[in-house]
Design an enzyme around this catalytic site. Structure first.
Site, PDB file in Angstrom:
ATOM      1  N   LYS A 125     -45.570 -20.409  41.743  1.00 43.26           N
ATOM      2  CA  LYS A 125     -44.736 -19.520  40.924  1.00 43.26           C
ATOM      3  C   LYS A 125     -45.656 -18.537  40.221  1.00 43.26           C
ATOM      4  O   LYS A 125     -46.817 -18.849  39.960  1.00 43.26           O
ATOM      5  CB  LYS A 125     -43.966 -20.325  39.872  1.00 43.26           C
ATOM      6  CG  LYS A 125     -42.762 -19.589  39.311  1.00 43.26           C
ATOM      7  CD  LYS A 125     -41.546 -19.791  40.191  1.00 43.26           C
ATOM      8  CE  LYS A 125     -40.410 -18.876  39.804  1.00 43.26           C
ATOM      9  NZ  LYS A 125     -39.183 -19.207  40.580  1.00 43.26           N
ATOM     10  N   ASP A 165     -37.561 -13.403  41.261  1.00 40.44           N
ATOM     11  CA  ASP A 165     -36.986 -14.327  40.267  1.00 40.44           C
ATOM     12  C   ASP A 165     -36.427 -13.394  39.181  1.00 40.44           C
ATOM     13  O   ASP A 165     -36.152 -12.228  39.475  1.00 40.44           O
ATOM     14  CB  ASP A 165     -38.052 -15.303  39.735  1.00 40.44           C
ATOM     15  CG  ASP A 165     -37.449 -16.480  38.961  1.00 40.44           C
ATOM     16  OD1 ASP A 165     -37.001 -17.442  39.593  1.00 40.44           O
ATOM     17  OD2 ASP A 165     -37.402 -16.424  37.706  1.00 40.44           O
TER      18      ASP A 165
HETATM   19  P1  NDP Z   1     -31.860 -11.709  37.417  1.00 40.62           P
HETATM   20  O1  NDP Z   1     -32.974 -11.015  36.728  1.00 40.62           O
HETATM   21  O2  NDP Z   1     -31.200 -11.034  38.567  1.00 40.62           O
HETATM   22  O3  NDP Z   1     -30.704 -12.055  36.382  1.00 40.62           O
HETATM   23  C1  NDP Z   1     -30.955 -12.847  35.270  1.00 40.62           C
HETATM   24  C2  NDP Z   1     -29.694 -12.953  34.448  1.00 40.62           C
HETATM   25  O4  NDP Z   1     -29.879 -13.913  33.424  1.00 40.62           O
HETATM   26  C3  NDP Z   1     -29.340 -11.643  33.747  1.00 40.62           C
HETATM   27  O5  NDP Z   1     -27.954 -11.564  33.555  1.00 40.62           O
HETATM   28  C4  NDP Z   1     -30.064 -11.796  32.410  1.00 40.62           C
HETATM   29  O6  NDP Z   1     -29.542 -11.016  31.365  1.00 40.62           O
HETATM   30  C5  NDP Z   1     -29.852 -13.277  32.148  1.00 40.62           C
HETATM   31  N1  NDP Z   1     -30.936 -13.805  31.307  1.00 40.62           N
HETATM   32  C6  NDP Z   1     -32.249 -13.819  31.585  1.00 40.62           C
HETATM   33  N2  NDP Z   1     -32.946 -14.363  30.566  1.00 40.62           N
HETATM   34  C7  NDP Z   1     -32.027 -14.685  29.634  1.00 40.62           C
HETATM   35  C8  NDP Z   1     -32.128 -15.267  28.360  1.00 40.62           C
HETATM   36  N3  NDP Z   1     -33.308 -15.640  27.846  1.00 40.62           N
HETATM   37  N4  NDP Z   1     -30.980 -15.469  27.677  1.00 40.62           N
HETATM   38  C9  NDP Z   1     -29.790 -15.086  28.196  1.00 40.62           C
HETATM   39  N5  NDP Z   1     -29.646 -14.517  29.403  1.00 40.62           N
HETATM   40  C10 NDP Z   1     -30.754 -14.333  30.118  1.00 40.62           C
HETATM   41  O7  NDP Z   1     -32.428 -13.120  37.843  1.00 40.62           O
HETATM   42  P2  NDP Z   1     -31.871 -14.155  38.922  1.00 40.62           P
HETATM   43  O8  NDP Z   1     -30.396 -14.079  38.998  1.00 40.62           O
HETATM   44  O9  NDP Z   1     -32.665 -13.987  40.141  1.00 40.62           O
HETATM   45  O10 NDP Z   1     -32.312 -15.543  38.276  1.00 40.62           O
HETATM   46  C11 NDP Z   1     -31.453 -16.301  37.428  1.00 40.62           C
HETATM   47  C12 NDP Z   1     -31.924 -17.737  37.379  1.00 40.62           C
HETATM   48  O11 NDP Z   1     -31.875 -18.285  38.701  1.00 40.62           O
HETATM   49  C13 NDP Z   1     -33.358 -17.944  36.906  1.00 40.62           C
HETATM   50  O12 NDP Z   1     -33.436 -19.166  36.205  1.00 40.62           O
HETATM   51  C14 NDP Z   1     -34.142 -18.058  38.200  1.00 40.62           C
HETATM   52  O13 NDP Z   1     -35.335 -18.781  38.024  1.00 40.62           O
HETATM   53  C15 NDP Z   1     -33.150 -18.829  39.048  1.00 40.62           C
HETATM   54  N6  NDP Z   1     -33.319 -18.740  40.490  1.00 40.62           N
HETATM   55  C16 NDP Z   1     -33.344 -17.532  41.136  1.00 40.62           C
HETATM   56  C17 NDP Z   1     -33.460 -17.489  42.512  1.00 40.62           C
HETATM   57  C18 NDP Z   1     -33.418 -16.215  43.270  1.00 40.62           C
HETATM   58  O14 NDP Z   1     -33.433 -16.265  44.505  1.00 40.62           O
HETATM   59  N7  NDP Z   1     -33.334 -15.058  42.629  1.00 40.62           N
HETATM   60  C19 NDP Z   1     -33.604 -18.723  43.305  1.00 40.62           C
HETATM   61  C20 NDP Z   1     -33.495 -19.942  42.538  1.00 40.62           C
HETATM   62  C21 NDP Z   1     -33.374 -19.914  41.182  1.00 40.62           C
HETATM   63  P3  NDP Z   1     -30.223  -9.615  30.987  1.00 40.62           P
HETATM   64  O15 NDP Z   1     -29.894  -8.683  32.105  1.00 40.62           O
HETATM   65  O16 NDP Z   1     -29.637  -9.250  29.691  1.00 40.62           O
HETATM   66  O17 NDP Z   1     -31.702  -9.874  30.885  1.00 40.62           O
HETATM   67  O1  2IT Z   2     -36.715 -20.330  41.842  1.00 39.31           O
HETATM   68  C1  2IT Z   2     -36.689 -20.004  43.052  1.00 39.31           C
HETATM   69  O2  2IT Z   2     -36.513 -20.848  43.935  1.00 39.31           O
HETATM   70  C2  2IT Z   2     -36.822 -18.593  43.393  1.00 39.31           C
HETATM   71  N1  2IT Z   2     -36.926 -17.765  42.498  1.00 39.31           N
HETATM   72  C3  2IT Z   2     -36.871 -18.164  44.836  1.00 39.31           C
HETATM   73  C4  2IT Z   2     -38.243 -18.384  45.405  1.00 39.31           C
HETATM   74  C5  2IT Z   2     -38.469 -17.860  46.799  1.00 39.31           C
HETATM   75  O3  2IT Z   2     -39.637 -17.951  47.238  1.00 39.31           O
HETATM   76  O4  2IT Z   2     -37.548 -17.372  47.452  1.00 39.31           O
END
Ligand code: NDP
Ligand code: 2IT
Length: 444
Positions: A125, A165
């Site tokens: 990560k 992420d």
């Molecule tokens: P994005 O940046 O696309 O979206 C994040 C969302 O969460 C936004 O709506 C953001 O709001 C909100 N957010 C972030 N930090 C906070 C906080 N401290 N308090 C409240 N709201 C918050 O990220 P992802 O959708 O990609 O990721 C979301 C979660 O999913 C994370 O935990 C990530 O680790 C996990 N994840 C992502 C994967 C992926 O493929 N993208 C895979 C597996 C897990 P704002 O816009 O206001 O910042």
């Molecule tokens: O938390 C996660 O699994 C991710 N942000 C996706 C990682 C990846 O390599 O696709």
């Protein structure tokens, strides 16, 4: 002192001031107790001590110049945690809260998540405390180029393959890839989540959210239920949240609330996802705007209130520790039946205990959100094979992977005497493959 307790104690002493890392390690190692009891050879080989110590931690300076000519310096990180079953694999997070503790908790989780996919990927990560909010495209590009100018020397398609992420999506991956290719002169699958015109995979954008709904659908199916007619609350409004909402709605669920880091929207008629997508994906605006555009929708400042909305299924899809004990208690009181984690570690340790004691079906992040990284591994396979699969092919493989993860963690929980405890089941099922590989490799 028992082996697990001793390792956790030492971990806290050796890594002070890393609360998120302690939290993730505590959840994981406690779930592994029955495994290490069955395998005394693990303690002799100091397997857990090696498992919780990253193979390599890279920290670096990221200097960049904004549009007004001001110089900024951010911290850059890549934690290459475990390569026993494949090259390091895991996302990059750009968010002002990023620090070593957060990157280490994410990296540790990633090892077991990646193992659960059944595909050959190790755990890593990275990220930066850079805040992308309010930055111009040019500033984002300058930052990504500076970040990659250091990172390129540590990664490679067979070494370490980053992805997105929080704060890192298609735009950032494009700039990062462009700079890698420029420095290395190699057009290879060194990053995933790439655009479709330069090596990306169909369905990677949707994969985490879709995968979350597929595994929840399987849990529902095993209990004679479905998404049809269920009320769903989803936190976040980013990549994971948007595609979880899309798939849940397509299966007949009513999604009534979403949020961003400022506050939440409640739409009792069901969220209009095209409006959310326009605001968040196209305009990069605030979710508050939704209430101005959709009659009958409410906006509330602050995030926590979202968990007071009654629902059958809660899908936390924003960030770590967004559901604490208090919110878990309210969700249970209001009748929640399923909680599936789209974000990484969104429920704190007290919250998990409350859900489990109440008999809520609780699907932990490393299983429930594994669809994103699984599809990243499918993207790697397509890159290596110079192939391009259709959306339907990738989506079918993703669904199959999620259904398998559900049954593997369910079976592991049963085998080790904790039926229905998917936290333990996911940790055990993920760990066994990594442990076998580490034992086979000797003391390294
Ligand atoms: P994005 O940046 O696309 O979206 C994040 C969302 O969460 C936004 O709506 C953001 O709001 C909100 N957010 C972030 N930090 C906070 C906080 N401290 N308090 C409240 N709201 C918050 O990220 P992802 O959708 O990609 O990721 C979301 C979660 O999913 C994370 O935990 C990530 O680790 C996990 N994840 C992502 C994967 C992926 O493929 N993208 C895979 C597996 C897990 P704002 O816009 O206001 O910042
Ligand atoms: O938390 C996660 O699994 C991710 N942000 C996706 C990682 C990846 O390599 O696709």
């Amino acid at each position: 002192m028992q082996y697990v307790e001793r390792v956790l104690e030492e971990l806290k002493q050796k890594n002070p001031n890393e609360p998120e890392f302690h939290q993730a390690a505590t959840e994981i190692l406690n779930g592994l107790k029955p495994v290490v009891e069955k395998h005394p050879e693990y303690e002799k080989a100091a397997l857990l001590e090696r498992f919780v110590e990253p193979e390599r931690v890279i920290m670096f300076r990221v200097p960049w110049v904004d549009d007004a000519g001001n110089v900024h310096v951010n911290k850059g990180y890549r934690v290459q945690f475990n390569s026993a079953i494949g090259p390091y694999k895991g996302g990059l997070r750009f968010h002002p809260s990023v620090n070593l503790s957060i990157i280490k908790f994410l990296g540790l989780e990633q090892i077991l998540k990646n193992s659960l996919t059944g595909l050959p990927i190790g755990g890593g990560k990275g990220g930066s405390d850079f805040n992308p909010k309010g930055k111009s495209d040019n500033e984002i590009m300058k930052f990504c180029q500076s970040f990659m100018t250091e990172l390129y020397r540590h990664i490679g398609q067979d070494t370490d393959v980053p992805a997105g992420d929080i704060g890192v999506g298609g735009r950032e991956i494009g700039y990062l890839f462009g700079q890698y290719k420029r420095i290395r002169d190699e057009h290879v699958g060194v990053l995933t989540g790439r655009g479709l015109s330069y090596g990306g995979s169909l369905a990677r954008t949707e994969a985490t959210g879709y995968g979350l709904v597929y595994i929840t659908e399987e849990a529902l199916k095993c209990r004679g239920e479905s998404f049809e007619g269920k009320t769903v609350v989803i936190s976040g409004s980013g990549n994971v949240a948007i595609y979880a909402c899309q798939k849940a709605q397509s299966l007949g669920a009513k999604v009534v609330a979403m949020y961003d880091s400022n506050g939440y929207i409640y739409d009792k008629n069901g969220i209009q996802l095209d409006v959310v997508k326009q605001i968040k994906e196209v305009e990069r605006g605030r979710i508050k705007e939704y209430a101005n555009r959709v009659a009958g929708a409410e906006y509330h400042e602050g995030c926590k209130g979202i968990w007071t909305i009654p629902c059958d299924i809660a899908l936390p899809c924003a960030t770590q520790n967004e559901i604490d004990g208090e919110s878990a208690r309210i969700l249970v009181k209001n009748g929640v039946k399923y909680v599936a984690e789209g974000a990484n570690m969104p429920t704190d340790l007290e919250g998990i205990e409350i859900f489990q004691k109440a008999g809520v079906v609780f699907l932990p992040a490393k299983a429930a959100n594994a669809g994103g990284v699984a599809t990243s591994a499918l993207e790697m396979a397509q890159s290596s094979g110079r192939l391009f699969w259709t959306f339907e092919e990738v989506d079918a493989k993703l669904k199959n992977i999620m259904v398998n993860i559900y049954h593997n963690m369910d079976a592991a929980a049963k085998e080790y005497g904790c039926e229905g405890n998917y936290v333990a089941g996911a940790n055990i099922a993920g760990f066994i493959k990594v442990a076998n590989a580490m034992m086979a490799h000797g003391i390294v």
